[in-house]
Design a protein around this motif. Sequence first.
Motif, short mmCIF file in Angstrom:
data_model
loop_
_atom_site.label_atom_id
_atom_site.label_comp_id
_atom_site.label_asym_id
_atom_site.label_seq_id
_atom_site.Cartn_x
_atom_site.Cartn_y
_atom_site.Cartn_z
N ARG A 1 0.84 -1.20 0.00
CA ARG A 1 0.00 0.00 0.00
C ARG A 1 0.88 1.25 0.00
NH1 ARG A 1 -3.94 -2.98 4.22
NH2 ARG A 1 -2.44 -4.64 3.83
N LEU A 2 1.38 1.58 -1.18
CA LEU A 2 2.27 2.72 -1.34
C LEU A 2 1.46 3.99 -1.61
CD1 LEU A 2 4.88 1.02 -3.72
CD2 LEU A 2 5.05 1.29 -1.24
N ASN A 3 2.03 5.13 -1.25
CA ASN A 3 1.39 6.42 -1.52
C ASN A 3 1.84 6.91 -2.89
OD1 ASN A 3 0.61 9.14 -1.67
ND2 ASN A 3 0.70 9.36 0.56
N SER A 4 0.98 6.71 -3.89
CA SER A 4 1.35 7.02 -5.27
C SER A 4 1.59 8.51 -5.48
CB SER A 4 0.27 6.53 -6.23
OG SER A 4 0.22 5.12 -6.23
N VAL A 5 0.89 9.36 -4.72
CA VAL A 5 1.08 10.81 -4.87
C VAL A 5 2.52 11.19 -4.53
CG1 VAL A 5 0.41 13.07 -4.01
CG2 VAL A 5 -1.34 11.33 -4.42
N ASP A 6 3.04 10.65 -3.43
CA ASP A 6 4.42 10.95 -3.03
C ASP A 6 5.42 10.45 -4.07
OD1 ASP A 6 3.42 12.05 -0.75
OD2 ASP A 6 4.08 10.47 0.61
N ASP B 1 -2.78 2.02 -8.10
CA ASP B 1 -3.16 1.69 -6.72
C ASP B 1 -4.09 0.49 -6.67
OD1 ASP B 1 -1.73 3.73 -5.48
OD2 ASP B 1 -3.33 5.18 -5.81
N GLN C 1 0.51 2.04 10.21
CA GLN C 1 0.58 3.06 9.17
C GLN C 1 2.02 3.53 8.98
OE1 GLN C 1 -1.83 3.93 7.17
NE2 GLN C 1 -0.48 5.34 6.06
N TYR D 1 3.81 1.35 6.48
CA TYR D 1 3.44 1.68 5.10
C TYR D 1 4.13 2.97 4.64
CZ TYR D 1 -0.28 -1.80 5.67
OH TYR D 1 -0.99 -2.95 5.89
N GLU D 2 4.23 3.94 5.53
CA GLU D 2 4.88 5.21 5.17
C GLU D 2 6.36 5.00 4.88
OE1 GLU D 2 3.99 7.71 8.47
OE2 GLU D 2 1.89 8.01 7.90
N THR E 1 6.81 3.50 1.48
CA THR E 1 6.68 4.53 0.45
C THR E 1 7.96 5.35 0.34
OG1 THR E 1 4.27 4.74 0.61
CG2 THR E 1 5.46 6.66 -0.19
#
Length: 303
Positions: free
Chosen positions: A76-81, A139, A183, A186-187, A190
Amino acid sequence: MPEGNFNLHGNAISQISEKMGIPAKYLRELSAGDAWQKQLCATILNEHSGWTERTRVLIRAVGMEVRGVLSDSYRRLNSVDILTAFIREAGGQGAVVSDAYMNDTKVWCETILPTPIEIPTRKNGTVIIFAGARFSTSDYGNGSVDMRSFLLNGACLNGMVRESVMRQVHLGGRLPDSLSLSQKTYELDTQTTVSAVSDLTKGLYSKDTIMQKAIEIQGASEIDVDFDKELKNLVQKGALLKNEGHEVEKLLMNNNPDDGVTGGATLWKLTQGITAFAREQQPERCRELHEISGQLMNRVKVN
């Protein structure tokens, strides 16, 4: 998971089909058909669900639409970052965004250096390109985090991408049912990907990489090919549809420099015929054709 009736996106249907051993194309057609077809689709899914081995899955939904049915170990990566890191690093190398597209399940972004590069070839004249990089991610399991060299023909804006430099699939080891990650974990995952994307973007804009692509273009211009045989082979392999093969052949025969198609019957000219055809296609198909064109360049051997 909120209560209520959810719609299934075509991407989710394909993923469910794979998990249950049902032909995906057939199930998607049923789900988009008349009332009786949708009912048959539901019956097939329910029947298979009752007999398929039970596994825990990750459901990714937007509102009341399920867009992904994935492994519970999907990253669950943060695609925006990650996308921001790509654009920032490309900008740091002097590049600009040339194009971008986002659909329900995937995003692409192409960046180029604004200074054209002239590449003399023996059989296809002087090729003018803009060198750059393309980033894509999903995502919802519709492709991995991916980065490729991107070449834009300055005469006609034909695009092409080369082999992936970051074939990073979103899967890790399967997690036991008793374990849930924080969380913070996950961060950190990312952040690691952001760092890798920045490093790879810098590499794609290095002088060595750009020089290698120029040499590859010259090499492709030295390889003679039989257009009819090549296009039939691409159709047989499923890379091109039959009508697409015919349209590419027309472009090659027209030999119009405005399409980036000129000179002898070479591998380079074939790739430009495909990418010239791609310009008029839907954004998703256009980018698939860029990859097909780039794969043909793998025949060029660079010392």
